[in-house]
Design a protein around this motif. Structure first.
Motif, PDB file in Angstrom:
ATOM      1  N   HIS A 258       7.877  -5.332  -5.345  1.00 25.29           N
ATOM      2  CA  HIS A 258       7.418  -4.315  -4.753  1.00 25.29           C
ATOM      3  C   HIS A 258       8.263  -3.502  -3.946  1.00 25.29           C
ATOM      4  O   HIS A 258       8.924  -4.184  -3.157  1.00 25.29           O
ATOM      5  N   ALA A 259       8.464  -1.942  -4.068  1.00 21.45           N
ATOM      6  CA  ALA A 259       9.150  -1.468  -3.098  1.00 21.45           C
ATOM      7  C   ALA A 259       8.785  -1.162  -1.674  1.00 21.45           C
ATOM      8  O   ALA A 259       9.491  -1.174  -0.766  1.00 21.45           O
ATOM      9  N   LEU A 260       7.425  -1.450  -1.431  1.00 25.94           N
ATOM     10  CA  LEU A 260       7.074  -1.339   0.101  1.00 25.94           C
ATOM     11  C   LEU A 260       6.450  -2.658   0.516  1.00 25.94           C
ATOM     12  O   LEU A 260       6.297  -3.028   1.675  1.00 25.94           O
ATOM     13  N   PHE A 261       5.793  -3.438  -0.478  1.00 23.65           N
ATOM     14  CA  PHE A 261       4.955  -4.494   0.148  1.00 23.65           C
ATOM     15  C   PHE A 261       5.704  -5.907  -0.256  1.00 23.65           C
ATOM     16  O   PHE A 261       6.245  -5.975  -1.168  1.00 23.65           O
ATOM     17  N   GLU A 262       5.305  -6.827   0.524  1.00 25.83           N
ATOM     18  CA  GLU A 262       5.824  -8.452   0.373  1.00 25.83           C
ATOM     19  C   GLU A 262       4.534  -9.447   0.203  1.00 25.83           C
ATOM     20  O   GLU A 262       3.900  -8.999   1.389  1.00 25.83           O
ATOM     21  N   ARG A 263       4.500  -9.966  -0.573  1.00 26.29           N
ATOM     22  CA  ARG A 263       3.155 -11.211  -0.898  1.00 26.29           C
ATOM     23  C   ARG A 263       3.780 -12.461  -0.202  1.00 26.29           C
ATOM     24  O   ARG A 263       4.935 -12.793  -0.367  1.00 26.29           O
ATOM     25  N   GLU A 264       2.702 -12.931   0.800  1.00 29.85           N
ATOM     26  CA  GLU A 264       2.991 -14.240   1.122  1.00 29.85           C
ATOM     27  C   GLU A 264       1.513 -14.918   0.799  1.00 29.85           C
ATOM     28  O   GLU A 264       0.611 -14.805   1.737  1.00 29.85           O
ATOM     29  N   GLY A 265       1.478 -15.473  -0.237  1.00 37.38           N
ATOM     30  CA  GLY A 265       0.131 -16.283  -0.696  1.00 37.38           C
ATOM     31  C   GLY A 265      -0.740 -15.002  -0.795  1.00 37.38           C
ATOM     32  O   GLY A 265      -0.725 -14.211  -1.673  1.00 37.38           O
ATOM     33  N   ALA A 266      -2.032 -15.201  -0.129  1.00 40.42           N
ATOM     34  CA  ALA A 266      -3.093 -14.159  -0.188  1.00 40.42           C
ATOM     35  C   ALA A 266      -2.685 -12.757   0.875  1.00 40.42           C
ATOM     36  O   ALA A 266      -3.373 -11.852   0.715  1.00 40.42           O
ATOM     37  N   ASP A 267      -1.722 -12.895   1.492  1.00 40.91           N
ATOM     38  CA  ASP A 267      -1.471 -11.937   2.571  1.00 40.91           C
ATOM     39  C   ASP A 267      -0.443 -11.054   1.936  1.00 40.91           C
ATOM     40  O   ASP A 267       0.504 -11.572   1.453  1.00 40.91           O
ATOM     41  N   VAL A 268      -0.609  -9.764   2.524  1.00 40.35           N
ATOM     42  CA  VAL A 268       0.554  -8.927   2.321  1.00 40.35           C
ATOM     43  C   VAL A 268       1.138  -8.386   3.461  1.00 40.35           C
ATOM     44  O   VAL A 268       0.518  -7.861   4.596  1.00 40.35           O
ATOM     45  N   HIS A 269       2.393  -8.088   3.581  1.00 37.75           N
ATOM     46  CA  HIS A 269       3.368  -7.645   4.839  1.00 37.75           C
ATOM     47  C   HIS A 269       3.713  -6.170   4.297  1.00 37.75           C
ATOM     48  O   HIS A 269       4.206  -6.024   3.210  1.00 37.75           O
ATOM     49  N   CYS A 270       3.886  -5.184   5.305  1.00 37.71           N
ATOM     50  CA  CYS A 270       4.540  -4.007   4.957  1.00 37.71           C
ATOM     51  C   CYS A 270       5.186  -3.688   6.583  1.00 37.71           C
ATOM     52  O   CYS A 270       4.709  -3.813   7.514  1.00 37.71           O
ATOM     53  N   ARG A 271       6.572  -3.203   6.181  1.00 39.12           N
ATOM     54  CA  ARG A 271       7.025  -2.933   7.429  1.00 39.12           C
ATOM     55  C   ARG A 271       7.302  -1.460   7.319  1.00 39.12           C
ATOM     56  O   ARG A 271       7.859  -0.687   6.402  1.00 39.12           O
ATOM     57  N   VAL A 272       6.858  -0.735   8.747  1.00 38.92           N
ATOM     58  CA  VAL A 272       6.811   0.718   8.675  1.00 38.92           C
ATOM     59  C   VAL A 272       7.562   1.344   9.646  1.00 38.92           C
ATOM     60  O   VAL A 272       7.633   0.863  10.940  1.00 38.92           O
ATOM     61  N   PRO A 273       8.471   2.144   9.399  1.00 40.36           N
ATOM     62  CA  PRO A 273       9.440   2.616  10.432  1.00 40.36           C
ATOM     63  C   PRO A 273       8.786   3.863  11.341  1.00 40.36           C
ATOM     64  O   PRO A 273       7.838   4.464  10.716  1.00 40.36           O
ATOM     65  N   ILE A 274       8.779   4.029  12.475  1.00 44.41           N
ATOM     66  CA  ILE A 274       8.010   4.886  13.441  1.00 44.41           C
ATOM     67  C   ILE A 274       9.143   5.489  14.240  1.00 44.41           C
ATOM     68  O   ILE A 274      10.162   4.891  14.658  1.00 44.41           O
ATOM     69  N   ALA A 275       9.051   6.819  14.590  1.00 43.91           N
ATOM     70  CA  ALA A 275      10.050   7.536  15.549  1.00 43.91           C
ATOM     71  C   ALA A 275      10.008   6.770  16.837  1.00 43.91           C
ATOM     72  O   ALA A 275       8.851   6.463  17.416  1.00 43.91           O
ATOM     73  N   MET A 276      11.298   7.027  17.623  1.00 43.87           N
ATOM     74  CA  MET A 276      11.102   6.567  19.060  1.00 43.87           C
ATOM     75  C   MET A 276      10.145   7.125  19.837  1.00 43.87           C
ATOM     76  O   MET A 276       9.711   6.575  20.731  1.00 43.87           O
ATOM     77  N   VAL A 277       9.962   8.459  19.684  1.00 43.35           N
ATOM     78  CA  VAL A 277       9.127   9.204  20.521  1.00 43.35           C
ATOM     79  C   VAL A 277       7.659   9.012  20.323  1.00 43.35           C
ATOM     80  O   VAL A 277       7.057   8.584  21.272  1.00 43.35           O
ATOM     81  N   GLN A 278       7.107   8.487  19.152  1.00 44.09           N
ATOM     82  CA  GLN A 278       5.962   8.175  18.899  1.00 44.09           C
ATOM     83  C   GLN A 278       5.793   6.698  19.418  1.00 44.09           C
ATOM     84  O   GLN A 278       4.574   6.509  19.960  1.00 44.09           O
ATOM     85  N   ALA A 279       6.664   6.073  19.181  1.00 41.96           N
ATOM     86  CA  ALA A 279       6.585   4.638  19.827  1.00 41.96           C
ATOM     87  C   ALA A 279       6.562   4.741  21.356  1.00 41.96           C
ATOM     88  O   ALA A 279       5.876   3.781  22.180  1.00 41.96           O
ATOM     89  N   THR A 280       7.095   5.482  22.060  1.00 46.57           N
ATOM     90  CA  THR A 280       7.004   5.434  23.289  1.00 46.57           C
ATOM     91  C   THR A 280       5.673   6.221  23.815  1.00 46.57           C
ATOM     92  O   THR A 280       5.230   5.574  24.960  1.00 46.57           O
ATOM     93  N   LEU A 281       5.340   7.313  23.303  1.00 45.57           N
ATOM     94  CA  LEU A 281       4.085   7.999  23.647  1.00 45.57           C
ATOM     95  C   LEU A 281       2.741   7.284  23.066  1.00 45.57           C
ATOM     96  O   LEU A 281       1.756   7.485  23.856  1.00 45.57           O
ATOM     97  N   GLY A 282       2.838   6.780  21.981  1.00 41.54           N
ATOM     98  CA  GLY A 282       1.644   6.173  21.160  1.00 41.54           C
ATOM     99  C   GLY A 282       1.030   7.166  20.237  1.00 41.54           C
ATOM    100  O   GLY A 282       1.746   8.369  20.413  1.00 41.54           O
ATOM    101  N   GLY A 283       0.301   7.177  19.528  1.00 42.06           N
ATOM    102  CA  GLY A 283      -0.287   7.684  18.488  1.00 42.06           C
ATOM    103  C   GLY A 283      -1.141   7.029  17.453  1.00 42.06           C
ATOM    104  O   GLY A 283      -1.251   5.758  17.580  1.00 42.06           O
TER     105      GLY A 283
END
Length: 373
Positions: A258-283
């Motif tokens: 899959h282009a977005l998800f990776e599967r590990e058994g029954a669990d699914v992982h997704c890596r999401v990029p966020i902007a530095m400002v959003q990480a700094t200020l929250g949201g």
């Protein structure tokens, strides 16, 4: 023989016919004369065991024995003309013929012959998407295979004629040879295990009873299947020769990356990029899930790359279970690129305003202490 027949075979009076047969087979092989040459006691034991089994394997004889005991077979039920007269007589060949018939022929005289004509099992590789593995689907597959000839209905004989019993093996499909204690079987060379010969072969299938065709099948794929899952479709393999039983079709699943998800058994992982400002200020941000919907997660101020958020029950279904795995969202704080001169100037002022990166500052202070020490 005065010993109790049940006791002699080592079974109870309520033992089933199968239990009696198993006990007899074990004792008969243990005391067979070929394995105990010159041992008079084993020979006598062998005869007694055969006699006991000859009585107890027959429902009528067993019922008479349970009611009247051994007297029913020793003249007490009418003497030489009694209904069970001659029960003590037995034939080694017929006794062990039954045993080997069952062992080598699958329980019947035609068992192996028909099995030899069984069609081959087939394998089909099917690729599905992760979404299909998540929700389950019905796939259509086209399989090149052998199917029963429509002209002769699978018999291999020209319409209007029919196969005849093989004169070499008398319809068994197998030839047996007795060599001392052992019985050896091989496929009949005349009919190749079919038990029948064809005088007038079908012209459509050349007497094989099957022709090559492409078969279209529906495959039900349950939710939660994993890469490498095997689905068996009984009887959907190649048709057997001359009306023999068909083989099975095995569908092996592979799940496309899959282009977005990776599967590990029954669990699914997704890596999401966020902007530095959003990480700094929250949201808050919205992330996709495998059910086609969006889920909202709250980003705390000062969030770092690698921080994970767990969405319970948003992972893969577990096959044959009501449970589901979880979904893990991992954020990746993105460093700004292609800055304008104004943006660079603002960042420099931001840096001069005070220390805001405690982890990196702590690391480099430890490096300084190590080298100064």
């Amino acid at each position: 023989m005065s010993q109790d027949y049940y006791e002699l075979l080592g079974v109870s009076r309520t033992a089933s016919a199968d239990d009696i047969k198993k006990a007899f087979r074990k004792l008969a092989m243990q005391h067979h004369p070929d394995r105990n040459q010159g041992d008079a006691e084993s020979e006598k034991k062998f005869k007694d065991v055969n006699h006991a089994y000859d009585i107890l394997k027959d429902p009528e004889k067993r019922a008479a024995y349970d009611r009247y005991g051994a007297a029913a077979f020793e003249g007490g039920m009418g003497g030489p003309g009694g209904p069970f007269n001659g029960a003590q007589g037995f034939d080694f060949g017929s006794v062990f013929g039954d045993i080997f018939e069952e062992m080598f022929n699958g329980g019947g005289p035609r068992g192996r012959g028909r099995a030899d004509m069984r069609g081959q099992d087939l394998r089909f590789n099917l690729e599905i998407t992760l979404e299909q593995a998540y929700g389950g689907t019905e796939a259509t597959v086209r399989v090149p295979t052998s199917v029963a000839c429509e002209s002769c209905k699978g018999s291999g004989a020209e319409p209007g004629s029919k196969p005849q019993q093989c004169p070499t093996c008398h319809g068994r499909g197998r030839l047996r040879a007795q060599q001392g204690f052992f019985t050896v079987e091989r496929t009949c060379h005349a009919c190749h295990g079919a038990g029948q010969v064809i005088d007038k072969p079908c012209r459509a299938c050349a007497g094989q009873g099957r022709v090559r065709r492409e078969k279209t099948l529906k495959v039900n794929i349950p939710p939660g299947v994993e890469d490498g899952t095997r689905i068996r479709l009984s009887g959907e393999g190649e048709a057997g020769a001359r009306g023999g039983p068909p083989g099975d079709l095995y569908v092996f699943l592979s799940v496309r990356r899959h282009a977005l998800f990776e599967r590990e058994g029954a669990d699914v992982h997704c890596r999401v990029p966020i902007a530095m400002v959003q990480a700094t200020l929250g949201g808050s941000i919205e992330v996709p899930t495998l059910d086609g919907k969006m889920a909202r997660i709250n980003i705390p101020s000062g969030a770092q790359s690698g921080h994970q958020f767990r969405l319970r029950g948003k992972g893969m279904p577990i096959v044959r279970s009501a449970q589901r795995g979880d979904m893990y969202i991992e954020i990746n704080v993105e460093t700004p690129t292609n800055l304008t001169p104004k943006q660079k100037e603002l960042l420099k002022e931001f840096e001069k305003a005070g220390k805001t990166s405690p982890e990196s500052e702590g690391f480099f202070s430890k490096v300084k202490e190590m080298f100064s020490g």
